[in-house]
Design an enzyme around this catalytic site. Structure first.
Site, short mmCIF file in Angstrom:
data_model
loop_
_atom_site.label_atom_id
_atom_site.label_comp_id
_atom_site.label_asym_id
_atom_site.label_seq_id
_atom_site.Cartn_x
_atom_site.Cartn_y
_atom_site.Cartn_z
N LYS A 6 -13.41 -7.77 27.39
CA LYS A 6 -12.82 -7.11 27.85
C LYS A 6 -13.41 -7.23 30.14
O LYS A 6 -13.11 -7.25 30.69
CB LYS A 6 -11.97 -6.44 27.93
CG LYS A 6 -12.73 -4.68 27.62
CD LYS A 6 -11.36 -3.56 27.70
CE LYS A 6 -12.75 -2.25 27.17
NZ LYS A 6 -13.40 -1.18 28.48
N THR A 7 -14.81 -6.20 29.23
CA THR A 7 -15.25 -6.41 30.48
C THR A 7 -16.31 -7.07 31.31
O THR A 7 -15.87 -7.46 31.89
CB THR A 7 -16.87 -5.16 30.20
OG1 THR A 7 -16.27 -4.51 29.59
CG2 THR A 7 -17.36 -5.15 31.04
N ASP A 16 -9.27 -1.16 34.82
CA ASP A 16 -10.23 -1.09 33.69
C ASP A 16 -9.57 -0.12 33.03
O ASP A 16 -9.68 0.79 33.25
CB ASP A 16 -11.92 -1.32 33.18
CG ASP A 16 -12.36 -2.11 32.50
OD1 ASP A 16 -11.42 -2.26 31.17
OD2 ASP A 16 -13.27 -1.77 31.96
N GLU A 17 -9.63 -0.24 31.33
CA GLU A 17 -9.50 1.08 30.25
C GLU A 17 -7.99 1.58 31.23
O GLU A 17 -7.29 2.40 30.95
CB GLU A 17 -10.38 2.04 30.21
CG GLU A 17 -11.52 2.02 29.87
CD GLU A 17 -11.88 0.76 28.45
OE1 GLU A 17 -10.77 0.85 27.74
OE2 GLU A 17 -13.02 1.05 28.36
N GLN A 41 -5.98 1.72 21.71
CA GLN A 41 -7.05 2.63 21.85
C GLN A 41 -6.62 3.45 23.16
O GLN A 41 -7.53 3.90 23.30
CB GLN A 41 -8.19 1.57 22.43
CG GLN A 41 -9.03 0.99 21.40
CD GLN A 41 -10.02 -0.17 21.57
OE1 GLN A 41 -10.89 0.33 21.96
NE2 GLN A 41 -9.77 -1.63 22.90
N ARG A 65 -15.40 -0.01 16.07
CA ARG A 65 -16.50 0.32 16.74
C ARG A 65 -17.51 -0.16 16.05
O ARG A 65 -18.51 -0.39 16.32
CB ARG A 65 -17.77 2.16 16.20
CG ARG A 65 -16.50 2.88 17.48
CD ARG A 65 -16.07 2.11 19.44
NE ARG A 65 -15.02 1.73 19.24
CZ ARG A 65 -14.83 0.91 19.96
NH1 ARG A 65 -15.66 0.86 20.83
NH2 ARG A 65 -13.07 0.18 19.57
#
Length: 703
Positions: free
Chosen positions: A35-36, A220-221, A251, A587
């Site tokens: 995503k980044t 973002d997020e 998330q 993770r």
């Protein structure tokens, strides 16, 4: 940079997201799906392919660390550093807007920004003044945070009646708290968002100015936005609808901070005609880890379906070990880490140990120390939260903003000046009567006949020091910090380590604008320096968000721990706990190891624990189950209970025994691991050193 270079190395779904440049876009980015990468490439695509000016793109995220990474990647893609840009955290960007426009709200542009520590200090001061139990300050801070993130100011709260959990004492503290902030010309984190919205709503001309300034918004997020942050984004985007939101509802783990998963679930309702792009290729984890994680998260009802896949292959099965107590759990973890390290498979920095609550770390830390394994706690006291750093920054903030009462209280007797609590109390009472700040009241005290000469001299010395610092010509933040340290004599009271910390702070401020640097320090959180270079990382599951490790341990898979006991009876809370577990599992890149204990000391008493309900959802074909207790798993199938436990193979060579090698001679076994033909040993040969050998190849003989 050519058009192809912005699009290269992107998968078809990422390219599809880049090419959509008009109208609302929601990118559902599964864990580890890049995503980044897609949001930074989208920024570069706007600039290089659409000829969009960088300063007309508002790109926001939630932590300084993520913002730095976003900025660095964009600079690398564009091949140059952007002098004018609006890339940063939501709070920092609102801070920039308020610096330019806050006069409309009755503040001056030189306002201070209070972090959580400053907020709590002020709340404790107010509670003490109102004779309310001081230990309640954290709960009061949390309630005020919730109210502000819901855009409920003190006046709104007072008129809300039973709404928002009205409490008369809380209302009294909230009104006084906000009044003290205004008197100090200071804002806390939540004010940065709330006051920007107030500004936009009260001044349509200012709102239109920023809507025109930012024809493109990248966020973002997105799953982490609270009500206030969402309103800020909607106000800016409603004029043109050119908003690209990137996030993953699976998330969303900050419900306790006000984050609302409905913002991502209802995106199309708020932005009609929105395009949805799913990023489902995972670049981080093995397929076993993804399949187990998916099986758990699918139990949540309100979510958007995503089918994560990877080209990394199946990988090792997910391990779960059920042990007698937390000490055995911790020793089990430490032993596995030591084996992995001795095999040369992973470095210490590759390993993350995650837990639901901080008290779980005690036994783990004991076991790691016993085996001399290096570790660090992530999310503890950050560099900028250390006392000496906070003290020096408080001086700088007071120099920039004489109305900053919290900073004044912090440094008034630092170093000691002998200005007592009784004197300060008189000054505070006088300041309240005159509706003045403490600094101006102190200045007037130096001309008053009602204060004894010795005290007046002490106050005069402090005021003279601040005046001298305020009038000094400092060209950078480093110059101001140096002046503070030199003129106050503060460093003379510190040991070498603390002085070195201050020197590091000054070095980091070289060439930086004074106000920008102080703002940046105020907005730093404990998560902005998360992964250590040479240590095993220990952290809560909440602090693990945004990180990744080749090896991940998730500990305490028990009812009451994960899910946490406070979630019982509330399906929304259990769903949040399930998302938290999902974040922890995803993770892991290569190895995911889960543990639980039959008995655990919790809150000063030993309790019998049941395995977490989340374990029932995990497909056994992708997992390896190990029991080190007499009782079988309550959730096992009957047929599973009939299977005999695997026999432990005794190592051929025990630690401490002497062996002979045909080339290197006599040595001593230091460690052994593995079973059967896969057994390996660490041998110390006096003239050669430490060697790791495979028994089937080494031809060792015992002597």
């Amino acid at each position: 940079m050519a058009k192809e270079s912005v699009m290269q190395d992107l998968n078809p779904q990422q390219k599809e997201a880049l090419k959509h440049t008009g109208g609302p876009l929601l990118i559902l980015a599964g864990a580890g799906s890049g995503k980044t990468k897609v949001i930074t490439h989208k920024y570069a695509y706007f600039v290089k392919n659409n000829k969009t000016r960088p300063e007309s793109i508002l790109a926001v995220t939630f932590t300084n660390k993520a913002a730095r990474e976003m900025k660095d990647r964009i600079h690398a893609l564009l091949g140059k550093e952007l002098k004018q840009n609006w890339i940063g955290t939501l709070h920092s960007q609102c801070g920039r807007i308020l610096r330019a426009e806050i006069k409309c709200l009755g503040y001056t542009p030189h306002f201070s920004i209070y972090d959580e520590d400053d907020r709590c200090n002020l709340i404790r001061h107010i509670l003490k003044e109102f004779k309310i139990y001081e230990a309640l300050y954290k709960g009061v801070s949390s309630r005020i945070n919730f109210l502000k993130s819901s855009l409920v100011g003190p006046e709104d709260f007072l008129s809300s009646g039973d709404g928002f959990g009205f409490d008369e004492k809380l209302a009294k503290v909230y009104v006084r708290y906000q009044d003290e902030l205004k008197r100090s010309n200071a804002l806390d984190f939540d004010d940065l968002i709330m006051l920007t919205i107030k500004l936009f709503e009260s001044r349509p001309d200012v709102l239109k100015k920023y809507q025109t300034m930012f024809p493109h918004i990248l966020i973002d997020e997105f799953q982490d936005v609270n009500f206030a942050q969402y309103q800020f984004i909607r106000l800016l985007a409603k004029a043109h609808g050119n908003i690209c939101a990137v996030g993953d509802d699976d998330q969303s783990i900050y419900r306790f901070k006000g984050a609302d998963i409905r913002h991502i679930l209802d995106f199309e309702k708020d932005f009609p005609g929105a395009k949805i792009v799913r990023l489902e290729r995972n670049y981080r984890s093995t397929q076993n880890i993804l399949d187990v994680s998916k099986a758990v998260i699918e139990r949540n009802a309100d979510r958007r379906e995503k089918k994560l896949w990877t080209e990394k292959g199946r990988g090792e099965k997910v391990h779960f070990c059920w042990l007698n107590n937390e000490e055995e759990e911790a020793k089990h973890i430490a032993k596995i880490i030591k084996e992995l390290f001795l095999k040369g498979a992973f470095a210490y920095r590759d390993i993350g140990i995650l837990y639901r609550v901080n008290l779980q770390s005690r036994a783990i830390e004991d076991a790691l120390r016993e085996m001399a394994l290096p570790y660090r706690i992530v999310g503890g006291i950050s560099f900028y939260q250390q006392k000496e750093i906070k003290d020096v920054i408080a001086y700088a903030r007071l120099v920039l903003n004489h109305g900053d009462n919290v900073s004044l209280r912090r440094v008034l007797n630092c170093p000691p000046r002998g200005i007592g609590a009784a004197t300060l109390s008189k000054v505070e009472n006088e300041a309240r009567k005159k509706s003045a700040c403490l600094y101006d009241t102190l200045k007037s005290c130096t001309r008053s006949n009602g204060i004894v000469t010795s005290t007046k001299d002490k106050i005069g010395g402090f005021v003279g020091l601040i005046e001298k610092l305020s009038s000094s010509s400092c060209h950078s933040a480093a110059d101001l910090l140096k002046a503070v340290v030199e003129k106050t004599g503060y460093a003379d009271l510190l040991d070498d380590e603390k002085r070195e910390n201050i020197n590091e702070l000054i070095a980091s401020a070289e060439g930086k604008n004074i106000r920008d640097f102080i703002d940046k320090v105020s907005l730093v959180t404990s998560l902005d320096d998360a992964q250590g270079a040479t240590h095993i990382s220990l952290m809560t599951l909440h602090n693990a968000k945004g990180l990744e490790f080749p090896v991940v341990f998730v500990t305490g898979l028990e009812e009451g721990i994960l899910p946490y006991f406070k979630a019982n009876g509330n399906e929304d809370e259990v769903s949040e706990e399930r998302r938290l577990f999902y974040v922890g599992m995803t993770r892991a890149k290569d190895l995911l190891l889960l543990t639980g204990a039959r008995r655990r000391r919790l809150y000063s008493r030993i309790q019998d624990q049941e395995p977490s309900r989340f374990l029932r959802d995990m497909p056994k074909s992708y997992c390896q189950w190990i029991e080190k207790v007499a009782e079988p798993h309550p959730f096992r199938q009957k047929n599973d209970r009939k299977k005999p436990e695997a026999k432990k193979v005794k190592p051929l060579f025990a630690s401490g025994c002497r062996v002979k090698h045909p080339v290197w001679g006599i040595g001593v076994i230091r460690d052994s691991y593995g079973d059967g033909e896969d057994q390996k040993v660490m041998v110390n040969f006096p003239n050669i050193g430490l060697k790791r050998l495979s028994l089937k190849l080494a031809n060792l003989t015992k002597i």
